[in-house]
Write a protein that holds these residues in place. Structure first.
Motif, PDB file in Angstrom:
ATOM      1  N   SER A  76     -17.883  12.575  24.050  1.00 38.41           N
ATOM      2  CA  SER A  76     -17.234  12.157  22.812  1.00 38.41           C
ATOM      3  C   SER A  76     -15.746  11.942  23.082  1.00 38.41           C
ATOM      4  N   PHE A  77     -15.141  10.971  22.387  1.00 41.41           N
ATOM      5  CA  PHE A  77     -13.748  10.629  22.612  1.00 41.41           C
ATOM      6  C   PHE A  77     -13.038  10.426  21.273  1.00 41.41           C
ATOM      7  N   LEU A  78     -11.972  11.186  21.059  1.00 42.50           N
ATOM      8  CA  LEU A  78     -11.139  11.015  19.879  1.00 42.50           C
ATOM      9  C   LEU A  78      -9.937  10.143  20.235  1.00 42.50           C
ATOM     10  N   SER A  79      -9.595   9.220  19.368  1.00 44.70           N
ATOM     11  CA  SER A  79      -8.474   8.332  19.636  1.00 44.70           C
ATOM     12  C   SER A  79      -8.012   7.690  18.328  1.00 44.70           C
ATOM     13  N   SER A  80      -6.998   6.883  18.419  1.00 43.86           N
ATOM     14  CA  SER A  80      -6.658   5.965  17.335  1.00 43.86           C
ATOM     15  C   SER A  80      -6.981   4.566  17.820  1.00 43.86           C
ATOM     16  N   GLN A  81      -8.219   4.167  17.571  1.00 44.27           N
ATOM     17  CA  GLN A  81      -8.715   2.849  17.944  1.00 44.27           C
ATOM     18  C   GLN A  81      -8.571   2.598  19.447  1.00 44.27           C
ATOM     19  N   GLY A  82      -8.935   3.610  20.240  1.00 46.04           N
ATOM     20  CA  GLY A  82      -8.967   3.473  21.684  1.00 46.04           C
ATOM     21  C   GLY A  82      -7.708   3.914  22.399  1.00 46.04           C
ATOM     22  N   ALA A  83      -6.630   4.162  21.665  1.00 47.64           N
ATOM     23  CA  ALA A  83      -5.370   4.610  22.257  1.00 47.64           C
ATOM     24  C   ALA A  83      -5.119   6.067  21.871  1.00 47.64           C
ATOM     25  N   SER A  84      -4.002   6.622  22.347  1.00 46.52           N
ATOM     26  CA  SER A  84      -3.650   8.000  21.980  1.00 46.52           C
ATOM     27  C   SER A  84      -3.674   8.189  20.467  1.00 46.52           C
ATOM     28  N   ILE A  85      -4.074   9.364  20.014  1.00 43.36           N
ATOM     29  CA  ILE A  85      -4.159   9.642  18.581  1.00 43.36           C
ATOM     30  C   ILE A  85      -2.771   9.534  17.953  1.00 43.36           C
ATOM     31  N   LEU A  86      -2.675   8.725  16.934  1.00 38.57           N
ATOM     32  CA  LEU A  86      -1.409   8.558  16.228  1.00 38.57           C
ATOM     33  C   LEU A  86      -1.239   9.677  15.201  1.00 38.57           C
ATOM     34  N   PRO A  87      -0.019  10.104  14.941  1.00 35.51           N
ATOM     35  CA  PRO A  87       0.181  11.102  13.893  1.00 35.51           C
ATOM     36  C   PRO A  87       0.001  10.480  12.516  1.00 35.51           C
ATOM     37  N   PRO A  88      -0.350  11.295  11.511  1.00 35.08           N
ATOM     38  CA  PRO A  88      -0.313  10.760  10.144  1.00 35.08           C
ATOM     39  C   PRO A  88       1.114  10.368   9.815  1.00 35.08           C
ATOM     40  N   ILE A  89       1.279   9.296   9.073  1.00 30.38           N
ATOM     41  CA  ILE A  89       2.621   8.849   8.704  1.00 30.38           C
ATOM     42  C   ILE A  89       2.752   8.930   7.185  1.00 30.38           C
ATOM     43  N   PHE A  90       3.807   9.612   6.728  1.00 32.05           N
ATOM     44  CA  PHE A  90       3.932  10.000   5.322  1.00 32.05           C
ATOM     45  C   PHE A  90       4.900   9.092   4.568  1.00 32.05           C
ATOM     46  N   ILE A  91       4.643   8.947   3.274  1.00 28.73           N
ATOM     47  CA  ILE A  91       5.557   8.177   2.443  1.00 28.73           C
ATOM     48  C   ILE A  91       6.850   8.978   2.259  1.00 28.73           C
ATOM     49  N   PRO A  92       7.984   8.326   2.083  1.00 18.04           N
ATOM     50  CA  PRO A  92       9.268   9.037   2.018  1.00 18.04           C
ATOM     51  C   PRO A  92       9.398   9.978   0.824  1.00 18.04           C
ATOM     52  N   SER A  93       8.652   9.726  -0.249  1.00 19.16           N
ATOM     53  CA  SER A  93       8.759  10.575  -1.446  1.00 19.16           C
ATOM     54  C   SER A  93       7.897  11.829  -1.377  1.00 19.16           C
ATOM     55  N   CYS A  94       7.162  12.022  -0.269  1.00 17.01           N
ATOM     56  CA  CYS A  94       6.325  13.214  -0.140  1.00 17.01           C
ATOM     57  C   CYS A  94       7.207  14.459  -0.107  1.00 17.01           C
ATOM     58  N   PRO A  95       6.962  15.456  -0.975  1.00 21.10           N
ATOM     59  CA  PRO A  95       7.789  16.676  -0.986  1.00 21.10           C
ATOM     60  C   PRO A  95       7.736  17.398   0.353  1.00 21.10           C
ATOM     61  N   PRO A  96       8.854  17.941   0.824  1.00 20.53           N
ATOM     62  CA  PRO A  96       8.909  18.591   2.146  1.00 20.53           C
ATOM     63  C   PRO A  96       7.839  19.659   2.357  1.00 20.53           C
ATOM     64  N   LYS A  97       7.575  20.465   1.319  1.00 25.12           N
ATOM     65  CA  LYS A  97       6.592  21.530   1.446  1.00 25.12           C
ATOM     66  C   LYS A  97       5.197  20.948   1.634  1.00 25.12           C
ATOM     67  N   THR A  98       4.878  19.905   0.875  1.00 28.30           N
ATOM     68  CA  THR A  98       3.581  19.239   0.990  1.00 28.30           C
ATOM     69  C   THR A  98       3.436  18.574   2.350  1.00 28.30           C
ATOM     70  N   TYR A  99       4.511  17.946   2.804  1.00 30.92           N
ATOM     71  CA  TYR A  99       4.520  17.288   4.108  1.00 30.92           C
ATOM     72  C   TYR A  99       4.225  18.280   5.221  1.00 30.92           C
ATOM     73  N   LYS A 100       4.925  19.399   5.219  1.00 31.95           N
ATOM     74  CA  LYS A 100       4.759  20.397   6.285  1.00 31.95           C
ATOM     75  C   LYS A 100       3.343  20.973   6.282  1.00 31.95           C
ATOM     76  N   LYS A 101       2.844  21.265   5.094  1.00 27.65           N
ATOM     77  CA  LYS A 101       1.502  21.843   4.968  1.00 27.65           C
ATOM     78  C   LYS A 101       0.434  20.842   5.425  1.00 27.65           C
ATOM     79  N   SER A 102       0.592  19.592   5.031  1.00 32.55           N
ATOM     80  CA  SER A 102      -0.397  18.564   5.376  1.00 32.55           C
ATOM     81  C   SER A 102      -0.362  18.229   6.864  1.00 32.55           C
TER      82      SER A 102
END
Length: 348
Positions: free
Chosen positions: A90-116
């Motif tokens: 089994s292989f985990l990737s982002s469409q065949g390349a290294s796994i990309l991090p989730p990318i957050f919208i700028p209005s996401c509260p810092p606490k929610t961002y860190k937890k997520s």
């Protein structure tokens, strides 16, 4: 082996994450993408669809798990993710390349961002344990910032190891004359020669299928075989039609296509994706013209950065082929910046 929606739902629930599968709500994905401060091509939906189709050819089974992360039924991030199965592996990737991090919208509260962010990290570890994968690899993508991302720091705090790769960029905020001044000295006259030799054209949303089919034929002739699926070509053609990409054709005086190159772009970033040039004309400036015309077009479209590609070095691990080094040396002759990218390996 198939990884069901129920399996994914269980893993998300286990880490207290809400999500919506990208395939179930493309409009929401596009909306979240539109809110991003910097819009990398790798998160662009049309690019994910192409990369998923292309990557699927390397596996017995392939599933696009890309999702929109939700909090209180509202989207806060998008996350390209995929899983492939080949034989018993089994292989985990982002469409065949290294796994990309989730990318957050700028209005996401810092606490929610860190937890997520922590929750997505834990989800990957849990997913690897379930699939008996010993390591997963991610990367620190370019987002026009100087500092290390929290995703990178989180991985390091959990014992990850890093190595460096190098990407070639052109700063498109410079004037065209300033960009040309950064070209390798030998390239400047070649561009003039190429413009006299060839008839080049930019094909945007009005592209005709006959032009695209001529490029497919050229690509097949140069490669000596059909290298990918018909659907992958259709996706790229439709991406041009949608305005997410463009094509540069190069023809001789007999109106025969002798070269062509396809470029994907978002508002902030252009990417050199695929090209083909008549092998009998490799001593002529074909690639030089394609790159120069692409730079002109990206500037016309007010794109901020052009990612020309990776710069390979003999000291890279694994060691690249001489062809990879040669091609990247050619690309380097156009660029104004070489930017490091951290490849981060996480042990389970």
């Amino acid at each position: 082996m198939t990884f069901s929606h129920q399996d994914i739902k269980f893993l998300f629930n286990e880490t207290n994450l809400q999500y919506v599968n990208r395939k179930d709500d493309n409009e929401m994905w596009d909306f979240v993408y539109s809110l991003l401060t910097y819009k990398p091509v790798s998160y662009l939906r049309s690019n994910i669809e192409y990369q998923s189709e292309y990557a699927s050819l390397n596996y017995d089974e392939f599933q696009d798990l890309s999702c929109i992360i939700m909090v209180d039924s509202k989207p806060i991030a998008i996350w390209p993710l995929s899983i492939g199965f080949k034989g018993k592996d089994s292989f985990l990737s982002s469409q065949g390349a290294s796994i990309l991090p989730p990318i957050f919208i700028p209005s996401c509260p810092p606490k929610t961002y860190k937890k997520s962010l922590s929750a997505t990290f834990n989800l990957l570890n849990n997913l690897c344990k379930k699939l008996e994968i010993n390591t997963w690899t991610t990367s620190s993508i370019f987002k026009n910032n100087q500092s290390l991302e929290n995703w990178h720091l989180l991985c390091m705090s959990e014992g990850a190891k890093t190595r460096l790769e190098f990407n070639l960029f052109i700063d498109l905020s410079l004037t065209l004359d300033e960009i040309k001044s950064n070209f390798r000295k030998s390239y400047r006259p070649l561009i003039g020669v190429g413009e006299r030799l060839w008839n080049s054209q930019i094909h945007g949303q009005a592209i005709e299928s006959v032009t695209w089919n001529a490029f497919k034929t050229l690509h097949c002739d140069v490669s000596g075989r059909l290298t990918r699926s018909e659907r992958s070509w259709d996706i790229q053609f439709n991406n041009i039609k949608k305005g997410d990409a463009f094509f540069v054709s190069i023809k001789n005086d007999e109106n025969i296509m002798v070269g062509g190159a396809y470029f994907t772009h978002s508002k902030d970033e252009g990417v050199y994706s695929v090209a083909a040039y008549d092998r009998s004309l490799f001593d002529k400036p074909l690639g030089h013209i394609a790159q120069y015309k692409a730079i002109e077009e990206l500037k016309k479209r007010n794109v901020r950065w052009y990612k020309v590609g990776r710069r390979f070095y003999k000291s890279d691990c694994p060691e690249p082929s001489s062809k990879e080094i040669s091609i990247s040396y050619f690309k380097e002759g156009f660029v104004s910046l070489t930017i490091p990218e951290y490849i981060i390996e996480n042990q389970i």
